[in-house]
Scaffold this motif. Structure first.
Motif, mmCIF file in Angstrom:
data_model
loop_
_atom_site.group_PDB
_atom_site.id
_atom_site.type_symbol
_atom_site.label_atom_id
_atom_site.label_comp_id
_atom_site.label_asym_id
_atom_site.label_seq_id
_atom_site.Cartn_x
_atom_site.Cartn_y
_atom_site.Cartn_z
ATOM 1 N N ALA A 124 0.843 -1.189 0.000
ATOM 2 C CA ALA A 124 0.000 0.000 0.000
ATOM 3 C C ALA A 124 0.884 1.246 0.000
ATOM 4 O O ALA A 124 1.525 1.557 1.014
ATOM 5 C CB ALA A 124 -0.932 -0.002 1.213
ATOM 6 N N VAL A 125 0.928 1.945 -1.118
ATOM 7 C CA VAL A 125 1.763 3.137 -1.259
ATOM 8 C C VAL A 125 0.922 4.339 -1.685
ATOM 9 O O VAL A 125 0.892 5.366 -1.016
ATOM 10 C CB VAL A 125 2.898 2.917 -2.287
ATOM 11 N N ALA A 126 0.241 4.202 -2.827
ATOM 12 C CA ALA A 126 -0.519 5.315 -3.402
ATOM 13 C C ALA A 126 -1.668 5.736 -2.488
ATOM 14 O O ALA A 126 -2.245 4.922 -1.766
ATOM 15 C CB ALA A 126 -1.064 4.923 -4.771
ATOM 16 N N GLU A 127 -1.971 7.021 -2.546
ATOM 17 C CA GLU A 127 -3.098 7.555 -1.787
ATOM 18 C C GLU A 127 -4.118 8.096 -2.780
ATOM 19 O O GLU A 127 -4.159 7.634 -3.923
ATOM 20 C CB GLU A 127 -2.581 8.573 -0.773
ATOM 21 N N ASP A 128 -4.962 9.013 -2.401
ATOM 22 C CA ASP A 128 -6.017 9.454 -3.309
ATOM 23 C C ASP A 128 -5.483 10.069 -4.597
ATOM 24 O O ASP A 128 -6.151 10.041 -5.631
ATOM 25 C CB ASP A 128 -6.931 10.458 -2.601
ATOM 26 N N HIS A 129 -4.264 10.623 -4.555
ATOM 27 C CA HIS A 129 -3.673 11.231 -5.760
ATOM 28 C C HIS A 129 -3.156 10.182 -6.734
ATOM 29 O O HIS A 129 -2.847 10.500 -7.883
ATOM 30 C CB HIS A 129 -2.535 12.181 -5.382
ATOM 31 N N GLY A 130 -3.027 8.930 -6.306
ATOM 32 C CA GLY A 130 -2.617 7.852 -7.191
ATOM 33 C C GLY A 130 -1.128 7.735 -7.427
ATOM 34 O O GLY A 130 -0.691 6.851 -8.164
ATOM 35 N N SER A 131 -0.319 8.586 -6.823
ATOM 36 C CA SER A 131 1.126 8.548 -7.050
ATOM 37 C C SER A 131 1.795 7.468 -6.206
ATOM 38 O O SER A 131 1.483 7.301 -5.029
ATOM 39 C CB SER A 131 1.745 9.906 -6.716
ATOM 40 N N ALA A 135 7.711 10.124 -1.773
ATOM 41 C CA ALA A 135 7.781 11.508 -1.305
ATOM 42 C C ALA A 135 6.394 12.139 -1.198
ATOM 43 O O ALA A 135 6.222 13.147 -0.507
ATOM 44 C CB ALA A 135 8.646 12.340 -2.250
ATOM 45 N N MET A 136 5.407 11.536 -1.863
ATOM 46 C CA MET A 136 4.046 12.064 -1.854
ATOM 47 C C MET A 136 3.197 11.459 -0.740
ATOM 48 O O MET A 136 2.027 11.816 -0.576
ATOM 49 C CB MET A 136 3.379 11.800 -3.197
ATOM 50 N N VAL A 137 3.759 10.531 0.028
ATOM 51 C CA VAL A 137 3.001 9.839 1.066
ATOM 52 C C VAL A 137 2.687 10.778 2.230
ATOM 53 O O VAL A 137 3.566 11.485 2.733
ATOM 54 C CB VAL A 137 3.792 8.616 1.580
ATOM 55 N N SER A 138 1.418 10.773 2.646
ATOM 56 C CA SER A 138 1.026 11.597 3.795
ATOM 57 C C SER A 138 0.609 10.759 5.002
ATOM 58 O O SER A 138 0.507 11.292 6.114
ATOM 59 C CB SER A 138 -0.125 12.533 3.407
ATOM 60 N N ALA A 139 0.337 9.462 4.803
ATOM 61 C CA ALA A 139 0.033 8.591 5.942
ATOM 62 C C ALA A 139 1.207 8.634 6.918
ATOM 63 O O ALA A 139 2.367 8.659 6.508
ATOM 64 C CB ALA A 139 -0.218 7.164 5.470
ATOM 65 N N ARG A 140 0.904 8.623 8.219
ATOM 66 C CA ARG A 140 1.956 8.797 9.214
ATOM 67 C C ARG A 140 2.012 7.610 10.169
ATOM 68 O O ARG A 140 0.996 6.958 10.445
ATOM 69 C CB ARG A 140 1.735 10.082 10.005
ATOM 70 N N ALA A 141 3.217 7.342 10.653
ATOM 71 C CA ALA A 141 3.436 6.296 11.648
ATOM 72 C C ALA A 141 4.184 6.910 12.827
ATOM 73 O O ALA A 141 5.131 7.685 12.646
ATOM 74 C CB ALA A 141 4.246 5.145 11.057
ATOM 75 N N GLY A 223 12.066 5.282 0.588
ATOM 76 C CA GLY A 223 12.404 5.751 -0.752
ATOM 77 C C GLY A 223 13.318 4.786 -1.481
ATOM 78 O O GLY A 223 13.093 4.469 -2.656
ATOM 79 N N ARG A 224 14.353 4.318 -0.798
ATOM 80 C CA ARG A 224 15.278 3.351 -1.426
ATOM 81 C C ARG A 224 14.573 2.055 -1.757
ATOM 82 O O ARG A 224 14.769 1.475 -2.838
ATOM 83 C CB ARG A 224 16.447 3.079 -0.468
ATOM 84 N N ILE A 225 13.749 1.565 -0.840
ATOM 85 C CA ILE A 225 13.015 0.311 -1.066
ATOM 86 C C ILE A 225 12.086 0.439 -2.261
ATOM 87 O O ILE A 225 12.042 -0.431 -3.138
ATOM 88 C CB ILE A 225 12.224 -0.075 0.199
ATOM 89 N N MET A 226 11.353 1.549 -2.333
ATOM 90 C CA MET A 226 10.388 1.716 -3.411
ATOM 91 C C MET A 226 11.068 1.883 -4.769
ATOM 92 O O MET A 226 10.526 1.463 -5.793
ATOM 93 C CB MET A 226 9.480 2.915 -3.127
ATOM 94 N N ALA A 227 12.245 2.470 -4.806
ATOM 95 C CA ALA A 227 12.965 2.589 -6.079
ATOM 96 C C ALA A 227 13.257 1.208 -6.645
ATOM 97 O O ALA A 227 13.067 0.950 -7.848
ATOM 98 C CB ALA A 227 14.262 3.373 -5.875
#
Length: 371
Positions: A124-131, A135-141, A223-227
């Motif tokens: 689960a990466v993309a949010e409502d913007h679909g990106s 760097a666009m992630v706003s969900a917080r932990a 970021g490194r993992i997602m690349a």
């Protein structure tokens, strides 16, 4: 471990035979309207008989230790059959995210179940913007005070998000985007199916309300993992797209041979010949680019990131072209709900947009080239 050409042919033949038996058009249409949108019995057979979920997982974690070349063969055949199963989300997204994290404890805990087909998973990466850009992630932990974490936020376009046993979620901490593992039955997690263009690939919207989570890898390494995951997943998606494009070409050519107008097969008309020839060029290019990228991945070549971006761009274009021309060759019947041509068109379009669409993946190619 690497398979030779004869082994790859045997793998393709076995997977194609399985797909023809378990994923004919009637089964696909039935699963499109069901919940879950896959047959658990068929998934178990794919795991037990063909060991597909564990094909590219290292042997130390219960897999067979093959690479992206072998996985590409499987995905081409799955794309050809529009196979409805949690394979892409589990094997190309979640498992690759775990491996890219470098967290050996998490891999030892989670990958054996995935390899055996007992655990389905998603990312689960993309949010409502679909990106899919971390760097666009706003969900917080945030830390929960007991050595664990809690996640808040919402994720959209999560493949197989309503059925996955394990959810790997990218959330932001003070150190940056970070990968976390969340169990399906975790308190505060809610999932709802999303209605999308392509009903053969189930997607969901997930809401995290102080959901307990386990850190995977190091904090801030998202970021490194997602690349790495996007490079691997793009090549896997490219193979799936190449398989679907090849199927569109085959059905177009078959129809052009048997459909007669003005007393002759429509395949004898120059316009139809040109369409089929253009499709063939696109399909051959798609297969070549996806297979070359897979080879470079298995060789751990420094050229792999560029090849992955090229494969994604080539195969997205080829599948869209083949799917549209397939409808045109079939004429009026190709526009109807009863004909499978529109199913391939929907899959082609959704796959083209999956990781952000042409603007995003062309930008990724320029970035990989250092331009």
């Amino acid at each position: 471990m690497t398979a030779d050409e004869s082994e790859l042919r045997e793998l393709r033949a076995s997977v194609r035979e399985f797909m023809e038996a378990k994923s004919p058009e009637e089964a696909v249409r039935k699963l499109m309207e069901s919940e879950p949108r896959f047959d658990p019995a068929v998934w178990s057979q794919a795991a037990d008989q063909l060991r597909l979920p564990g094909l590219a997982i290292p042997e130390e974690y219960g897999g067979d230790g093959f690479g992206l070349v072998e996985l590409g063969v499987v995905l081409e055949e799955m794309g050809r059959a529009l196979f409805c199963a949690p394979f892409f989300a589990t094997v190309l997204l979640a498992a690759q995210a775990l491996l890219a994290s470098g967290d050996k404890q998490a891999c030892a805990r989670l990958l054996p179940g995935i390899a055996a087909g007992r655990t389905t998973a998603t990312l689960a990466v993309a949010e409502d913007h679909g990106s899919w850009d971390p760097a666009m992630v706003s969900a917080r932990a945030v830390p929960d005070g007991d050595g664990g974490w809690t996640v808040r936020g919402r994720k959209s376009f999560v493949i197989d998000g309503t059925t996955a046993d394990l959810i790997l979620v990218v959330a932001r901490t003070v150190a940056g985007p970070t990968l976390f593992a969340v169990e399906r039955d975790a308190a505060g997690l809610a999932a709802e199916p999303m209605e999308t263009l392509d009903a053969t690939r189930a997607m969901a919207r997930l809401t995290f309300d102080a959901v307990p989570a386990t850190l995977v890898g190091s904090e801030g390494a998202g970021g490194r993992i997602m690349a790495r995951v996007l490079d691997i997943a793009s090549v896997g998606l490219a193979a799936e797209q190449a398989g679907g494009a090849r199927r569109c070409l085959e059905t177009s050519a078959d129809y052009a041979r048997v459909r007669h107008q003005f007393g002759r097969p429509i395949g004898s008309f120059q316009a139809v010949k040109h369409k089929c020839a253009d499709m063939l060029v696109q399909v051959e290019l798609a297969e070549a680019s996806s297979r070359e990228a897979a080879r470079l991945a298995d060789e751990d070549s420094p050229d792999f990131p560029v090849a992955a971006a090229v494969a994604h761009a080539c195969c997205s274009r080829a599948y869209m072209t083949a799917a549209m021309e397939n409808i045109q060759v079939h004429g009026g019947i190709g526009f109807t709900w009863e004909h499978p041509a529109h199913l391939y068109f929907r899959r082609a379009k959704s796959s083209q947009l999956l990781f952000g669409g042409p603007a995003v993946y062309h930008e990724r190619l320029l970035d990989r080239l250092g331009i």
